[in-house]
Design an enzyme around this catalytic site. Structure first.
Site, short mmCIF file in Angstrom:
data_model
loop_
_atom_site.label_atom_id
_atom_site.label_comp_id
_atom_site.label_asym_id
_atom_site.label_seq_id
_atom_site.Cartn_x
_atom_site.Cartn_y
_atom_site.Cartn_z
CB SER A 179 6.69 -1.72 -6.20
OG SER A 179 6.80 -0.99 -7.15
CB THR A 180 11.19 -1.42 -5.60
OG1 THR A 180 11.13 -1.11 -6.97
CG2 THR A 180 12.71 -1.63 -5.67
CG HIS A 190 4.46 -2.49 -9.52
ND1 HIS A 190 4.58 -1.21 -8.87
CD2 HIS A 190 3.35 -2.51 -9.82
CE1 HIS A 190 3.87 -0.09 -8.96
NE2 HIS A 190 2.92 -1.12 -9.43
CG MET A 201 9.58 3.19 -7.63
SD MET A 201 10.56 3.31 -8.52
CE MET A 201 11.90 2.23 -8.08
CG ASP A 244 0.09 1.27 -7.78
OD1 ASP A 244 -0.98 1.88 -8.29
OD2 ASP A 244 0.59 0.28 -8.34
#
Length: 355
Positions: free
Chosen positions: A169-170, A196, A286, A289
């Site tokens: 993700s991030t 993401h 973050m 998940d």
């Protein structure tokens, strides 16, 4: 005592959008916009004098664009930079990932119209990302201490490893590039990736990774059989998994923890279809998940890896996996790549990446 607000610089060439973003950011009581400029050169001058906590950076601007501004800023006055772009043009989105390659730590979609159906989600993502990135005080490539060989521990595995699943993700794109860029073009397993990403950016990411790694990178299609040496990215708004026969399955099932695609969906499907023949890797991001689903993979006999805290832009996802005992190994990105090579082909000869 009142906490100090996060000081943000907005870099955006459109006066209307610049004002809109300023108002949106300041609608959050934790954020204060201390400057709003219209090009990259002005941003460089501002950062040198004012040192904001976060820079929200557009890409296409006069005098100095967002990529060059990011590159120069990271050389002279490093600061967390969030690329904020509304473009879905593949050529332009590639520039977004080039900016992340030289130091930007996140990219988000640009919320510009309140009547847009995605506005609330896009605005929330921007505000959350700015607050999270303000905690990244030093943006650099981290040196890593040598670690004991993980591959040596896996050489005696009786089960051939056939598939690698990666979730991020991030802060994920540059880490993915580091890992994939270190793998040989004849890497002996397919790789499925859920990253993401703001809608419209995934095609640019595929092109960027194709240009900067030896592997063949695709946006996944339903029903295809993944091939060794190829990377498959989950498309916008589709879960990606694998079926019992090994084919990629795309799904519009409801979001998992508000996410579609979700890393958890991918990992659960890999655990069910491949069990001990798979590797699961959970990278920076973050939230949580993928953490519990990585534990499911481990329980089914898969090799599981989480990125180490020191190299993460955000330690949420891998940190949650480590807390659950889901990660058999905790490694920096460079070590993840070395480990994947040895896990998939532990007795093979050294391979030249460009051969």
């Amino acid at each position: 005592m009142e906490h100090r607000k996060i000081a943000v610089l907005v870099v955006e060439d459109s006066p209307t959008v610049r004002l809109f973003l300023t108002h949106l950011l300041e609608s959050d009581p934790q954020i204060r916009v201390i400057g709003a400029v219209d090009d990259g050169q002005a941003a460089l001058d501002f950062v040198r004098d004012q040192r904001p906590d976060v820079v929200v950076m557009d890409l296409n601007m006069p005098r100095l664009d967002g990529f060059e501004a990011t590159r120069l800023m990271m050389q002279s006055h490093p600061v967390p930079i969030v690329i904020c772009s509304a473009t879905t043009n593949v050529k332009d989105t590639i520039i977004t990932f080039r900016a992340m390659e030289v130091g930007a730590i996140a990219c988000v979609g640009k919320p510009t119209r309140r009547d847009d159906g995605d506005f609330e989600d896009t605005a929330k993502t921007l505000l959350t990302t700015v607050k999270l990135m303000s905690e990244v005080k030093v943006v650099r490539r981290h040196p890593h201490r040598p670690r004991p060989s993980v591959a040596a521990q896996e050489r005696q595995r009786a089960t051939e490893l056939r598939l690698v699943g990666i979730g991020a993700s991030t802060g994920g794109p540059p880490v993915l590039q580091t890992i994939l860029g270190a793998l040989p073009k004849n890497f002996a397993a397919p790789i499925l990736v859920v990253q993401h990403m703001a809608r419209g950016f995934i095609a640019g990411m595929a092109e960027w990774l194709n240009d900067t790694t030896a592997l063949q990178v695709h946006i996944a299609s339903h029903g295809i059989y993944p091939q060794p040496g190829h990377v498959y990215l989950a498309p916008d708004d589709f879960h990606m998994g694998v079926g019992g026969g090994g084919a990629i399955a795309l799904s519009r099932e409801p979001p998992d923890n508000h996410l579609r695609p979700a890393v958890s969906f991918l990992f659960r499907s890999i655990a069910a279809a491949w069990g001990p023949s798979a590797v699961g890797v959970l990278l920076t991001g973050m939230g949580r998940d993928g953490a519990e689903a990585l534990k499911t993979m481990k329980d089914r006999g898969a090799v599981t890896i989480a990125q180490d805290r020191e190299s993460c832009a955000v330690n949420g996802m891998p940190g949650a996996a480590i807390e659950l005992g889901a990660a058999a190994h905790v490694l920096a990105p460079e070590r993840i790549a070395q480990t994947l090579i040895k896990l998939v082909d532990p007795n093979g000869p050294p391979t030249d990446k460009t051969s």
